[in-house]
Design an enzyme around this catalytic site. Structure first.
Site, PDB file in Angstrom:
ATOM      1  CE1 TYR A   1      -3.816  -2.263   1.039  1.00  0.00           C
ATOM      2  CE2 TYR A   1      -2.278  -3.533   1.984  1.00  0.00           C
ATOM      3  CZ  TYR A   1      -3.509  -3.227   1.671  1.00  0.00           C
ATOM      4  OH  TYR A   1      -4.362  -4.445   1.706  1.00  0.00           O
TER       5      TYR A   1
ATOM      6  CG  HIS B   1      -6.540  -2.137  -5.215  1.00  0.00           C
ATOM      7  ND1 HIS B   1      -7.340  -3.238  -5.094  1.00  0.00           N
ATOM      8  CD2 HIS B   1      -5.900  -2.352  -6.202  1.00  0.00           C
ATOM      9  CE1 HIS B   1      -7.026  -4.195  -5.982  1.00  0.00           C
ATOM     10  NE2 HIS B   1      -5.928  -3.457  -6.736  1.00  0.00           N
TER      11      HIS B   1
ATOM     12  CE  LYS C   1      -4.006  -7.201  -4.751  1.00  0.00           C
ATOM     13  NZ  LYS C   1      -4.717  -5.913  -4.528  1.00  0.00           N
TER      14      LYS C   1
END
Lengths: 332, 332
Positions: free
Chosen positions: A269, A280, A311
């Site tokens: 993060y 997210h 991601k």
């Protein structure tokens, strides 16, 4: 027209330059003749623009040189996608190790300067050392001759997650994790260390060994060497690498949390202000030693998974410095 | 109330049976007293229903026995989810190897007969032999003490894909793949063998080595032993296992195609009538030797990926017979 092998190249006589170089970018002209790389000759054979090479048809010619069939598949696929490309050893004065093709931007060719992709051709069963990632586009040819393109780039990893922390918080080593009873709020709520033992009651935290090793002796009143010793006991040298990468991420303002559910070391993060307002996670990080060698299938697995959960897959190569390499699926 | 360790169990005197067994399903009654498993005693400590075990608080008690902290986390999580559960060695006359808990259906308890989950507790760093899969629900506790549940089941793998094939089709071994020039339509269009060299022209097919080995000597006019030899050269014993699983799938009416893009050996289609009308592939198959041992992280990676692409992860354990084990993420 027939080609004739001469050293490393295939020579086409007659008006070959005019037919295949001037408008279509094959080979290196030599007067009106043309010197082709084997993969170019194979492509002209496939197109039936020439009839044979040393009297061989396409199958026989492809079988005549190890690896040629796989390079041909990639060459053909890139041509089909509308690119001109040249063998690396022809294009680059000092060809980068392991690069097979210089692929020119769409609409450009060997008469320009720009290179869009530096392609490394890889068979599904070939080894890919992690050191080969970063500047190359991998074209992986699987056993059924389908091609997966993987773009690899050196990645800047940065964030804005910083939080002041208390010091001297009591903690207990509990097997391969660490318990922090009645932890101060900042630890989890602001800095996102650990996991509450009970979701409805943030009081008692469980920390991973790598989190605890990062905090021990300062934030945590916990013997750092005991944590490191436990880490080595359960993970060996891998623990040192993971701790080095963990620290590097925290130093860059990025919060690493376990990537277990994604089969990675960490998910990260970049901008944590509060756990209640968590965005997210952006990256999946896998920690690797500098001499790591991938099976292409494992690369495909990581990249596919990361893509599916929106991601980016990043390999953290833990040498003297940590190097970050992002790998993404790419459609040329 | 305080517990006292006595052999393998923790004894609670007084009215413990009434308080903790009759309505809440902890332990084994002995008159008015109660014999608890350590994990049950830890849970009562956590709930502050008892004050100590042998004078220890929760952290000290959890630290007193290796593995107790991890088992406690799973026990607590399942209790939090509304389940009653019992230690396997108490519940089963002949406790299945590696099973830690019998979890009863919601609303039922140790006074009934039914078992909903047979739970095996696994730390992120523990080894999981493939032989442990099939009847167990794995509760994997990761380094941050989050729990992932993986249901494992023996899977019936069947389909309806059958297509009549020609025989004696000429083919050439080309490195680690096989070329079939001008292949008959049935091969690709109906039976989904191979991959056209050109998508707009189904004539020339490329077959994988495992497809070719399956067809050589009958459908293909190709020396089977040369294909097997090449397979061994590039994959060793793994090639035999993959071929055995490939055959088993085809025999069951299921079409295996490469699972490379998903990091697996095969993706499978149960009901192929024509390639033009291909459905979604249902399974991802990874071929394993019988003595394979998983890192839990690799299991998590496979299962997460399969879920993301709406397929089921199946391990094909290639012993004398092929055994099929499906693994799915599960929320108890």
């Amino acid at each position: 027209m027939h080609g004739r092998t001469s050293g490393e190249t295939v020579r086409l006589e007659g008006n070959a330059r005019e037919r295949f170089y001037d408008s279509r970018g094959y080979g290196v002209p030599d007067g009106a003749a043309l010197e082709l790389a084997p993969v170019e000759a194979a492509h002209l054979l496939w197109r039936e623009d020439i009839e044979g090479v040393d009297g061989q048809d396409l199958q026989a010619y492809l079988a005549s040189e190890p690896g040629l069939a796989v390079r041909f598949l990639v060459y053909k696929d890139l041509r089909d996608r509308g690119f001109y490309l040249a063998p690396a050893e022809r294009w680059f004065d000092d060809p980068p190790a392991g690069i097979d093709f210089a692929v020119f931007p769409r609409g450009e060719g060997p008469w320009g300067d720009a290179v869009e992709y530096r392609v490394r051709v890889v068979g599904e069963r070939d080894d890919v050392p992690v050191s080969a990632l970063g500047d190359a586009t991998l074209a992986v040819v699987d056993e059924e001759s389908e091609i997966t393109y993987l773009g690899t780039d050196h990645e800047e990893v940065t964030g804005t997650s910083t939080a002041a922390l208390p010091t001297g918080v009591p903690a207990t080593l509990l097997g391969d994790r660490v318990a922090v009873p009645d932890a101060p709020d900042e630890l989890y709520e602001r800095a996102f260390y650990g996991q509450p033992l009970d979701r409805n009651d943030g009081g008692d935290l469980q920390l991973s060994l790598v989190e605890a090793a990062h905090l021990a002796g300062d934030v945590l009143a916990l013997d750092r060497s005991a944590v490191l010793e436990k880490g080595h006991e359960v993970e060996g040298e891998r623990f040192d690498r993971r701790l080095r990468v963990y620290r590097a991420l925290r130093e860059r303002g990025v919060v690493p949390k376990t990537g277990f559910k994604f089969g990675a070391d960490f998910r990260t993060y970049a901008d944590v202000e509060s756990v209640d307002d968590l965005g997210h996670s952006e990256l999946l990080v896998r920690v690797l030693p500098v001499d790591h060698v991938f099976a292409p299938r494992d690369l495909a697995l990581d990249v596919r998974l990361a893509h599916g959960v929106r991601k980016t897959m990043v390999y953290a190569v833990a040498g003297d410095e940590v190097e970050w390499v992002a790998v993404k699926r790419l459609t040329p």
